[in-house]
Motif scaffolding. Structure first.
Motif, PDB file in Angstrom:
ATOM      1  N   MET A 211      24.808 -24.807   5.725  1.00  0.00           N
ATOM      2  CA  MET A 211      24.165 -25.716   6.633  1.00  0.00           C
ATOM      3  C   MET A 211      22.655 -25.678   6.469  1.00  0.00           C
ATOM      4  SD  MET A 211      24.958 -25.958  10.569  1.00  0.00           S
ATOM      5  CE  MET A 211      23.861 -26.489  11.787  1.00  0.00           C
ATOM      6  N   GLY A 212      22.063 -24.513   6.149  1.00  0.00           N
ATOM      7  CA  GLY A 212      20.613 -24.391   6.086  1.00  0.00           C
ATOM      8  C   GLY A 212      20.018 -24.844   4.770  1.00  0.00           C
ATOM      9  N   SER A 213      20.731 -24.688   3.652  1.00  0.00           N
ATOM     10  CA  SER A 213      20.160 -24.980   2.340  1.00  0.00           C
ATOM     11  C   SER A 213      21.033 -25.998   1.606  1.00  0.00           C
ATOM     12  CB  SER A 213      20.075 -23.689   1.535  1.00  0.00           C
ATOM     13  OG  SER A 213      19.574 -23.966   0.257  1.00  0.00           O
ATOM     14  N   PHE A 214      20.369 -26.803   0.806  1.00  0.00           N
ATOM     15  CA  PHE A 214      21.095 -27.779  -0.005  1.00  0.00           C
ATOM     16  C   PHE A 214      21.514 -27.144  -1.319  1.00  0.00           C
ATOM     17  CE2 PHE A 214      18.481 -30.686   2.587  1.00  0.00           C
ATOM     18  CZ  PHE A 214      19.502 -31.438   3.126  1.00  0.00           C
ATOM     19  N   SER A 215      22.663 -27.559  -1.839  1.00  0.00           N
ATOM     20  CA  SER A 215      23.123 -27.048  -3.123  1.00  0.00           C
ATOM     21  C   SER A 215      22.502 -27.881  -4.246  1.00  0.00           C
ATOM     22  CB  SER A 215      24.646 -27.113  -3.200  1.00  0.00           C
ATOM     23  OG  SER A 215      25.069 -28.462  -3.278  1.00  0.00           O
ATOM     24  N   VAL A 216      22.743 -27.479  -5.468  1.00  0.00           N
ATOM     25  CA  VAL A 216      22.225 -28.184  -6.637  1.00  0.00           C
ATOM     26  C   VAL A 216      22.769 -29.609  -6.678  1.00  0.00           C
ATOM     27  CG1 VAL A 216      22.195 -28.176  -9.157  1.00  0.00           C
ATOM     28  CG2 VAL A 216      21.991 -26.033  -7.919  1.00  0.00           C
ATOM     29  N   TRP A 217      24.003 -29.806  -6.274  1.00  0.00           N
ATOM     30  CA  TRP A 217      24.608 -31.137  -6.301  1.00  0.00           C
ATOM     31  C   TRP A 217      23.923 -32.084  -5.317  1.00  0.00           C
ATOM     32  CZ3 TRP A 217      27.042 -32.171 -10.437  1.00  0.00           C
ATOM     33  CH2 TRP A 217      27.724 -31.181 -11.114  1.00  0.00           C
ATOM     34  N   HIS A 218      23.518 -31.560  -4.181  1.00  0.00           N
ATOM     35  CA  HIS A 218      22.792 -32.389  -3.223  1.00  0.00           C
ATOM     36  C   HIS A 218      21.470 -32.879  -3.825  1.00  0.00           C
ATOM     37  CE1 HIS A 218      25.323 -30.220  -0.172  1.00  0.00           C
ATOM     38  NE2 HIS A 218      25.475 -31.484   0.203  1.00  0.00           N
ATOM     39  N   TRP A 219      20.756 -31.967  -4.475  1.00  0.00           N
ATOM     40  CA  TRP A 219      19.460 -32.340  -5.078  1.00  0.00           C
ATOM     41  C   TRP A 219      19.642 -33.326  -6.228  1.00  0.00           C
ATOM     42  CZ3 TRP A 219      15.596 -31.877  -2.132  1.00  0.00           C
ATOM     43  CH2 TRP A 219      15.463 -30.815  -1.260  1.00  0.00           C
ATOM     44  N   LEU A 220      20.708 -33.186  -6.999  1.00  0.00           N
ATOM     45  CA  LEU A 220      20.963 -34.141  -8.086  1.00  0.00           C
ATOM     46  C   LEU A 220      21.270 -35.531  -7.532  1.00  0.00           C
ATOM     47  CD1 LEU A 220      23.053 -31.993 -10.587  1.00  0.00           C
ATOM     48  CD2 LEU A 220      20.701 -32.813 -10.841  1.00  0.00           C
ATOM     49  N   ILE A 221      21.993 -35.600  -6.455  1.00  0.00           N
ATOM     50  CA  ILE A 221      22.296 -36.898  -5.845  1.00  0.00           C
ATOM     51  C   ILE A 221      21.018 -37.535  -5.291  1.00  0.00           C
ATOM     52  CG2 ILE A 221      23.511 -38.007  -3.916  1.00  0.00           C
ATOM     53  CD1 ILE A 221      25.792 -35.969  -4.420  1.00  0.00           C
ATOM     54  N   VAL A 222      20.172 -36.742  -4.649  1.00  0.00           N
ATOM     55  CA  VAL A 222      18.894 -37.253  -4.132  1.00  0.00           C
ATOM     56  C   VAL A 222      18.030 -37.752  -5.283  1.00  0.00           C
ATOM     57  CG1 VAL A 222      16.742 -36.569  -2.980  1.00  0.00           C
ATOM     58  CG2 VAL A 222      18.935 -35.855  -2.042  1.00  0.00           C
ATOM     59  N   LEU A 223      17.963 -36.996  -6.379  1.00  0.00           N
ATOM     60  CA  LEU A 223      17.187 -37.404  -7.550  1.00  0.00           C
ATOM     61  C   LEU A 223      17.725 -38.699  -8.143  1.00  0.00           C
ATOM     62  CD1 LEU A 223      14.957 -36.713  -9.601  1.00  0.00           C
ATOM     63  CD2 LEU A 223      16.685 -35.478 -10.898  1.00  0.00           C
ATOM     64  N   LEU A 224      19.026 -38.846  -8.216  1.00  0.00           N
ATOM     65  CA  LEU A 224      19.638 -40.071  -8.726  1.00  0.00           C
ATOM     66  C   LEU A 224      19.284 -41.272  -7.842  1.00  0.00           C
ATOM     67  CD1 LEU A 224      21.625 -41.406 -10.754  1.00  0.00           C
ATOM     68  CD2 LEU A 224      23.432 -40.901  -9.107  1.00  0.00           C
ATOM     69  N   ILE A 225      19.333 -41.095  -6.542  1.00  0.00           N
ATOM     70  CA  ILE A 225      18.989 -42.189  -5.627  1.00  0.00           C
ATOM     71  C   ILE A 225      17.521 -42.581  -5.771  1.00  0.00           C
ATOM     72  CG2 ILE A 225      18.734 -42.778  -3.178  1.00  0.00           C
ATOM     73  CD1 ILE A 225      21.292 -41.093  -2.692  1.00  0.00           C
ATOM     74  N   VAL A 226      16.639 -41.594  -5.901  1.00  0.00           N
ATOM     75  CA  VAL A 226      15.205 -41.884  -6.074  1.00  0.00           C
ATOM     76  C   VAL A 226      14.972 -42.645  -7.370  1.00  0.00           C
ATOM     77  CG1 VAL A 226      12.961 -40.795  -6.483  1.00  0.00           C
ATOM     78  CG2 VAL A 226      14.409 -39.981  -4.636  1.00  0.00           C
ATOM     79  N   VAL A 227      15.632 -42.243  -8.450  1.00  0.00           N
ATOM     80  CA  VAL A 227      15.484 -42.944  -9.734  1.00  0.00           C
ATOM     81  C   VAL A 227      16.018 -44.366  -9.628  1.00  0.00           C
ATOM     82  CG1 VAL A 227      16.296 -42.984 -12.128  1.00  0.00           C
ATOM     83  CG2 VAL A 227      15.446 -40.866 -11.147  1.00  0.00           C
ATOM     84  N   LEU A 228      17.109 -44.557  -8.932  1.00  0.00           N
ATOM     85  CA  LEU A 228      17.663 -45.905  -8.770  1.00  0.00           C
ATOM     86  C   LEU A 228      16.740 -46.803  -7.940  1.00  0.00           C
ATOM     87  CD1 LEU A 228      21.456 -45.166  -8.194  1.00  0.00           C
ATOM     88  CD2 LEU A 228      20.390 -46.234 -10.193  1.00  0.00           C
ATOM     89  N   ILE A 229      16.089 -46.227  -6.939  1.00  0.00           N
ATOM     90  CA  ILE A 229      15.213 -47.020  -6.084  1.00  0.00           C
ATOM     91  C   ILE A 229      13.913 -47.369  -6.801  1.00  0.00           C
ATOM     92  CG2 ILE A 229      13.805 -46.946  -3.979  1.00  0.00           C
ATOM     93  CD1 ILE A 229      16.089 -45.363  -2.678  1.00  0.00           C
ATOM     94  N   PHE A 230      13.242 -46.377  -7.376  1.00  0.00           N
ATOM     95  CA  PHE A 230      11.915 -46.592  -7.945  1.00  0.00           C
ATOM     96  C   PHE A 230      11.937 -46.945  -9.426  1.00  0.00           C
ATOM     97  CE2 PHE A 230      10.967 -43.793  -4.294  1.00  0.00           C
ATOM     98  CZ  PHE A 230      10.111 -44.644  -3.622  1.00  0.00           C
ATOM     99  N   GLY A 231      12.891 -46.470 -10.157  1.00  0.00           N
ATOM    100  CA  GLY A 231      12.928 -46.703 -11.594  1.00  0.00           C
ATOM    101  C   GLY A 231      12.127 -45.643 -12.329  1.00  0.00           C
ATOM    102  N   THR A 232      12.459 -45.418 -13.574  1.00  0.00           N
ATOM    103  CA  THR A 232      11.828 -44.338 -14.326  1.00  0.00           C
ATOM    104  C   THR A 232      10.374 -44.660 -14.683  1.00  0.00           C
ATOM    105  OG1 THR A 232      12.733 -45.247 -16.375  1.00  0.00           O
ATOM    106  CG2 THR A 232      13.991 -43.508 -15.297  1.00  0.00           C
ATOM    107  N   LYS A 233      10.064 -45.925 -14.925  1.00  0.00           N
ATOM    108  CA  LYS A 233       8.698 -46.282 -15.307  1.00  0.00           C
ATOM    109  C   LYS A 233       7.726 -46.020 -14.161  1.00  0.00           C
ATOM    110  CE  LYS A 233       5.928 -49.944 -17.317  1.00  0.00           C
ATOM    111  NZ  LYS A 233       5.886 -51.307 -17.821  1.00  0.00           N
ATOM    112  N   LYS A 234       8.097 -46.419 -12.947  1.00  0.00           N
ATOM    113  CA  LYS A 234       7.221 -46.202 -11.803  1.00  0.00           C
ATOM    114  C   LYS A 234       7.069 -44.714 -11.517  1.00  0.00           C
ATOM    115  CE  LYS A 234       6.653 -49.061  -8.422  1.00  0.00           C
ATOM    116  NZ  LYS A 234       6.839 -49.931  -7.274  1.00  0.00           N
ATOM    117  N   LEU A 235       8.156 -43.943 -11.648  1.00  0.00           N
ATOM    118  CA  LEU A 235       8.065 -42.498 -11.432  1.00  0.00           C
ATOM    119  C   LEU A 235       7.168 -41.845 -12.474  1.00  0.00           C
ATOM    120  CD1 LEU A 235      11.730 -41.613 -10.455  1.00  0.00           C
ATOM    121  CD2 LEU A 235       9.726 -41.675  -8.970  1.00  0.00           C
TER     122      LEU A 235
END
Length: 77
Positions: free
Chosen positions: A1-25
């Motif tokens: 409950m207190g910490s996110f696993s590696v899979w959570h961070w990968l999903i967040v990273l995927l969503i950020v890449v989908l929203i902003f795109g690699t060029k903007k990042l």
């Protein structure tokens, strides 16, 4: 409950890449790196030399507003 696993961070990273795109990042990363480098260079230059002179005082046009009170010190004679 207190910490996110590696899979959570990968999903967040995927969503950020989908929203902003690699060029903007990539541009954001380059801008951030340039800002950090400029800050470090500024800190290095500021501590090595003599202290910087204070900037000039800004003076107002006294004739522009008749309601402005002149606060210059006056000596009593």
């Amino acid at each position: 409950m207190g910490s996110f696993s590696v899979w959570h961070w990968l999903i967040v990273l995927l969503i950020v890449v989908l929203i902003f795109g690699t060029k903007k990042l990539k541009n954001i990363g380059g801008d951030l790196g340039g800002a950090v480098k400029g800050f470090k260079d500024g800190m290095k230059d500021g501590s090595a030399g003599a202290p910087a002179e204070p900037s000039q005082q800004v003076t107002a046009n006294k004739a522009a507003d008749p309601n402005t009170v002149d606060v210059d010190a006056k000596h009593k004679v």
